[in-house]
Design a protein around this motif. Structure first.
Motif, PDB file in Angstrom:
ATOM      1  N   HIS A  19      78.563  31.262  94.099  1.00 26.18           N
ATOM      2  CA  HIS A  19      79.096  31.340  92.801  1.00 26.18           C
ATOM      3  C   HIS A  19      78.139  31.119  91.875  1.00 26.18           C
ATOM      4  O   HIS A  19      77.291  30.153  91.844  1.00 26.18           O
ATOM      5  N   GLU A  20      78.093  32.162  90.890  1.00 30.65           N
ATOM      6  CA  GLU A  20      76.883  32.077  90.018  1.00 30.65           C
ATOM      7  C   GLU A  20      77.413  31.751  88.735  1.00 30.65           C
ATOM      8  O   GLU A  20      77.139  32.502  87.578  1.00 30.65           O
ATOM      9  N   GLN A  21      78.368  30.764  88.537  1.00 31.03           N
ATOM     10  CA  GLN A  21      78.828  30.262  87.363  1.00 31.03           C
ATOM     11  C   GLN A  21      77.977  28.820  87.240  1.00 31.03           C
ATOM     12  O   GLN A  21      77.937  28.027  88.027  1.00 31.03           O
ATOM     13  N   GLY A  22      77.066  29.116  85.919  1.00 28.69           N
ATOM     14  CA  GLY A  22      76.039  28.086  85.664  1.00 28.69           C
ATOM     15  C   GLY A  22      74.943  28.266  86.810  1.00 28.69           C
ATOM     16  O   GLY A  22      74.556  29.336  86.951  1.00 28.69           O
ATOM     17  N   ARG A  23      74.692  27.178  87.641  1.00 28.80           N
ATOM     18  CA  ARG A  23      73.653  27.246  88.473  1.00 28.80           C
ATOM     19  C   ARG A  23      74.427  28.192  89.821  1.00 28.80           C
ATOM     20  O   ARG A  23      75.451  28.165  90.020  1.00 28.80           O
ATOM     21  N   ALA A  24      73.433  28.866  90.330  1.00 26.08           N
ATOM     22  CA  ALA A  24      73.695  29.573  91.533  1.00 26.08           C
ATOM     23  C   ALA A  24      74.053  28.536  92.744  1.00 26.08           C
ATOM     24  O   ALA A  24      73.350  27.943  93.049  1.00 26.08           O
ATOM     25  N   THR A  25      75.476  28.604  92.999  1.00 26.82           N
ATOM     26  CA  THR A  25      75.671  27.469  94.197  1.00 26.82           C
ATOM     27  C   THR A  25      76.387  28.298  95.248  1.00 26.82           C
ATOM     28  O   THR A  25      77.102  29.128  95.258  1.00 26.82           O
ATOM     29  N   TYR A  26      75.896  27.888  96.522  1.00 25.17           N
ATOM     30  CA  TYR A  26      76.387  28.664  97.568  1.00 25.17           C
ATOM     31  C   TYR A  26      77.149  27.721  98.783  1.00 25.17           C
ATOM     32  O   TYR A  26      77.003  26.560  98.568  1.00 25.17           O
ATOM     33  N   HIS A  27      78.095  28.202  99.567  1.00 20.09           N
ATOM     34  CA  HIS A  27      78.691  27.431 100.361  1.00 20.09           C
ATOM     35  C   HIS A  27      78.968  28.476 101.659  1.00 20.09           C
ATOM     36  O   HIS A  27      79.267  29.636 101.433  1.00 20.09           O
ATOM     37  N   LEU A  28      78.673  27.762 103.047  1.00 19.64           N
ATOM     38  CA  LEU A  28      78.852  28.793 104.144  1.00 19.64           C
ATOM     39  C   LEU A  28      79.190  27.971 105.377  1.00 19.64           C
ATOM     40  O   LEU A  28      79.234  26.534 105.097  1.00 19.64           O
ATOM     41  N   ALA A  29      79.435  27.936 106.427  1.00 17.52           N
ATOM     42  CA  ALA A  29      79.873  27.461 107.527  1.00 17.52           C
ATOM     43  C   ALA A  29      78.655  26.627 107.791  1.00 17.52           C
ATOM     44  O   ALA A  29      77.377  26.901 107.794  1.00 17.52           O
ATOM     45  N   GLY A  30      78.842  25.440 108.259  1.00 22.57           N
ATOM     46  CA  GLY A  30      77.771  24.616 108.499  1.00 22.57           C
ATOM     47  C   GLY A  30      76.650  24.777 109.728  1.00 22.57           C
ATOM     48  O   GLY A  30      75.668  24.780 109.467  1.00 22.57           O
ATOM     49  N   GLY A  31      77.267  25.035 110.755  1.00 19.91           N
ATOM     50  CA  GLY A  31      76.314  25.719 111.660  1.00 19.91           C
ATOM     51  C   GLY A  31      75.502  24.692 112.305  1.00 19.91           C
ATOM     52  O   GLY A  31      75.434  23.506 112.346  1.00 19.91           O
ATOM     53  N   ARG A  32      74.410  25.420 112.633  1.00 22.86           N
ATOM     54  CA  ARG A  32      73.084  24.826 113.559  1.00 22.86           C
ATOM     55  C   ARG A  32      72.462  23.786 112.727  1.00 22.86           C
ATOM     56  O   ARG A  32      71.427  23.100 113.255  1.00 22.86           O
ATOM     57  N   ASP A  33      72.437  23.967 111.620  1.00 17.55           N
ATOM     58  CA  ASP A  33      71.342  23.241 110.795  1.00 17.55           C
ATOM     59  C   ASP A  33      71.861  21.832 110.115  1.00 17.55           C
ATOM     60  O   ASP A  33      71.328  21.365 108.897  1.00 17.55           O
ATOM     61  N   GLY A  34      72.455  21.224 110.801  1.00 16.80           N
ATOM     62  CA  GLY A  34      72.835  19.793 110.149  1.00 16.80           C
ATOM     63  C   GLY A  34      74.369  19.507 110.296  1.00 16.80           C
ATOM     64  O   GLY A  34      74.595  18.301 110.014  1.00 16.80           O
TER      65      GLY A  34
END
Length: 156
Positions: A19-34
């Motif tokens: 999402h590139e409105q303002g700061r580029a913010t991303y989200h995706l499946a949590g998965g293996r890293d936490g």
């Protein structure tokens, strides 16, 4: 990056989003890293300080607050209380492009800028083509454009 629990883990999977409105913010499946697979990993791209490998990184409370506010505003299907958090360190180039080229017998491959793993099959094909002498890498990823950008960079 922060992991937020989905309010309804049985709901259909969500897509990965930048999402590139303002700061580029991303989200995706949590998965293996936490987080569990039903968590969403949410973070800001390129929001942290420059660091040196091996240097401890403290999470900025302002980043945590911005990401939690983002979740409250844009992701109502998540619990806005992070279940976990971690720094996400990666290399980047000024253009955010990869560096993939061949110089004589040496193949250079740095699929950096925080998104190289997402392109692993394509990067693998390009590297194999370079090793076999077939080339095929787009010019923007070659060393020359990066060297030109570096010469034009201002050092503070």
């Amino acid at each position: 990056m922060f992991h937020f629990p989905r309010l309804d883990p049985a709901a259909p999977p969500w897509p990965s989003v930048i999402h590139e409105q303002g700061r580029a913010t991303y989200h995706l499946a949590g998965g293996r890293d936490g987080g569990p697979d039903d968590d969403r990993k949410v973070g800001e791209h390129d929001a942290g300080p420059s660091v040196v490998a091996g240097t401890p990184v403290d999470l900025d409370p302002a980043v945590r607050e911005r990401v939690v506010d983002y979740v409250r505003r844009w992701l109502p299907g998540l619990d806005p209380t992070p279940r976990g958090e971690a720094s996400c360190l990666y290399t980047t180039t000024p253009s955010e492009d990869f560096v993939i080229d061949r110089v004589g017998p040496v193949v250079v491959c740095s699929p950096c800028s925080g998104h190289g793993a997402k392109f692993a099959p394509l990067v693998g094909e390009w590297v194999a083509d370079l090793v076999d002498g077939r080339g095929g890498v787009p010019e923007r990823f070659r060393l020359a454009p990066h060297a030109q950008a570096r010469r034009g960079a201002v050092s503070l």
